[in-house]
Design a protein around this motif. Structure first.
Motif, PDB file in Angstrom:
ATOM      1  N   SER A  50       0.822  -1.217   0.000  1.00 16.30           N
ATOM      2  CA  SER A  50       0.000   0.000   0.000  1.00 16.30           C
ATOM      3  C   SER A  50       0.851   1.261   0.000  1.00 16.30           C
ATOM      4  O   SER A  50       1.640   1.471   0.912  1.00 16.30           O
ATOM      5  CB  SER A  50      -0.873   0.062   1.263  1.00 16.30           C
ATOM      6  OG  SER A  50      -1.721  -1.034   1.355  1.00 16.30           O
ATOM      7  N   ARG A  78      -1.564  -1.178   4.311  1.00 16.20           N
ATOM      8  CA  ARG A  78      -2.352  -0.379   5.250  1.00 16.20           C
ATOM      9  C   ARG A  78      -3.691  -1.081   5.457  1.00 16.20           C
ATOM     10  O   ARG A  78      -4.426  -1.324   4.511  1.00 16.20           O
ATOM     11  CB  ARG A  78      -2.564   1.039   4.721  1.00 16.20           C
ATOM     12  CG  ARG A  78      -3.311   1.902   5.721  1.00 16.20           C
ATOM     13  CD  ARG A  78      -3.322   3.355   5.364  1.00 16.20           C
ATOM     14  NE  ARG A  78      -3.898   3.571   4.053  1.00 16.20           N
ATOM     15  CZ  ARG A  78      -3.793   4.709   3.387  1.00 16.20           C
ATOM     16  NH1 ARG A  78      -3.129   5.724   3.888  1.00 16.20           N
ATOM     17  NH2 ARG A  78      -4.350   4.839   2.208  1.00 16.20           N
ATOM     18  N   ILE A  79      -4.008  -1.384   6.705  1.00 13.87           N
ATOM     19  CA  ILE A  79      -5.252  -2.057   7.058  1.00 13.87           C
ATOM     20  C   ILE A  79      -6.394  -1.045   7.115  1.00 13.87           C
ATOM     21  O   ILE A  79      -7.490  -1.295   6.657  1.00 13.87           O
ATOM     22  CB  ILE A  79      -5.115  -2.781   8.426  1.00 13.87           C
ATOM     23  CG1 ILE A  79      -3.912  -3.734   8.408  1.00 13.87           C
ATOM     24  CG2 ILE A  79      -6.385  -3.512   8.798  1.00 13.87           C
ATOM     25  CD1 ILE A  79      -3.936  -4.764   7.315  1.00 13.87           C
ATOM     26  N   GLU A  80      -6.111   0.106   7.697  1.00 10.38           N
ATOM     27  CA  GLU A  80      -7.035   1.233   7.758  1.00 10.38           C
ATOM     28  C   GLU A  80      -6.196   2.473   8.012  1.00 10.38           C
ATOM     29  O   GLU A  80      -4.987   2.374   8.231  1.00 10.38           O
ATOM     30  CB  GLU A  80      -8.081   1.043   8.853  1.00 10.38           C
ATOM     31  CG  GLU A  80      -7.491   0.894  10.249  1.00 10.38           C
ATOM     32  CD  GLU A  80      -8.529   0.575  11.314  1.00 10.38           C
ATOM     33  OE1 GLU A  80      -8.707   1.409  12.208  1.00 10.38           O
ATOM     34  OE2 GLU A  80      -9.139  -0.505  11.226  1.00 10.38           O
ATOM     35  N   GLN A  81      -6.807   3.641   7.978  1.00  8.66           N
ATOM     36  CA  GLN A  81      -6.055   4.882   8.165  1.00  8.66           C
ATOM     37  C   GLN A  81      -5.227   4.807   9.448  1.00  8.66           C
ATOM     38  O   GLN A  81      -5.763   4.589  10.529  1.00  8.66           O
ATOM     39  CB  GLN A  81      -7.010   6.080   8.230  1.00  8.66           C
ATOM     40  CG  GLN A  81      -6.317   7.423   8.188  1.00  8.66           C
ATOM     41  CD  GLN A  81      -5.590   7.668   6.870  1.00  8.66           C
ATOM     42  OE1 GLN A  81      -5.993   7.214   5.824  1.00  8.66           O
ATOM     43  NE2 GLN A  81      -4.487   8.392   6.933  1.00  8.66           N
TER      44      GLN A  81
END
Length: 195
Positions: free
Chosen positions: A75, A122-125
């Motif tokens: 990512s 990146r899993i989330e922000q």
């Protein structure tokens, strides 16, 4: 710099968690523990004036490797970012896997394929994870270097202050072969998550 004094380069986990997680993994889990104070394995500085341009970096991370061969699940941080190749131990060190033993290299390998391979997603922000890149053989944990595909921003920003301040004449004035420690996590943060 006084011979007995070894400064500590502290990586910024809050700003570049993926680069720090990669350094932590290699420093903690591999037998040569590059830059680890706990293992008494200092990093040895290799200045630009001594190394052959960035030749040793190209052994581990040839030009364009991240974009062309990096894991497709890597990512970037946003649309303006790209995928790059990160190596640990640093290219600007005698600990680099790309530094030939004939020139004082401590962990020479033939190619970056000989390193432990990971990639960052990146899993989330604000939440990132480092994964084993299963396109390569599984880690033996006997490797002496790490190669990871990750956000170019995280890769470059993790080291920008090193040459800009830490190793410069205005800070520690590191000379060829000077030893230093790498703190790949702050005492105020949890260990980077790796999977």
């Amino acid at each position: 710099m006084f011979a007995a004094f070894k400064p500590t380069w502290v990586m910024n986990f809050k700003k570049t968690p993926v680069a720090v997680a990669h350094a932590w993994l290699i420093q903690t889990k591999l037998p040569n523990h590059p830059g680890s104070k706990a293992a008494n394995k200092p990093m040895k500085y290799l200045p630009a004036s001594v190394r052959d341009s960035d030749l040793n970096r190209k052994v581990i991370c040839p030009d364009g490797w991240g974009k062309t061969y990096g894991n497709p699940d890597t990512s970037p941080i946003d649309a303006s970012d790209t995928v790059s190749c990160d190596e640990f131990a640093y290219a600007a060190s005698y600990n680099s896997g790309g530094m030939p033993a004939s020139l004082g290299g401590l962990s020479e390998v033939d190619t970056g394929n000989d390193c432990l391979q990971t990639y960052a997603t990146r899993i989330e922000q604000g939440v990132w994870k480092l994964y084993d890149d299963i396109r390569f053989p599984a880690p033996t944990w006997a490797e002496v270097c790490g190669r990871s595909s990750m956000s170019n921003y995280q890769n470059t920003q993790s080291m920008q202050p090193f040459s800009g301040t830490f190793s410069s004449p205005s800070k520690y004035r590191l000379l060829n072969g000077d030893e230093y420690w790498v703190a790949s996590r702050s005492s105020h943060t949890a260990a980077p998550q790796t999977s």
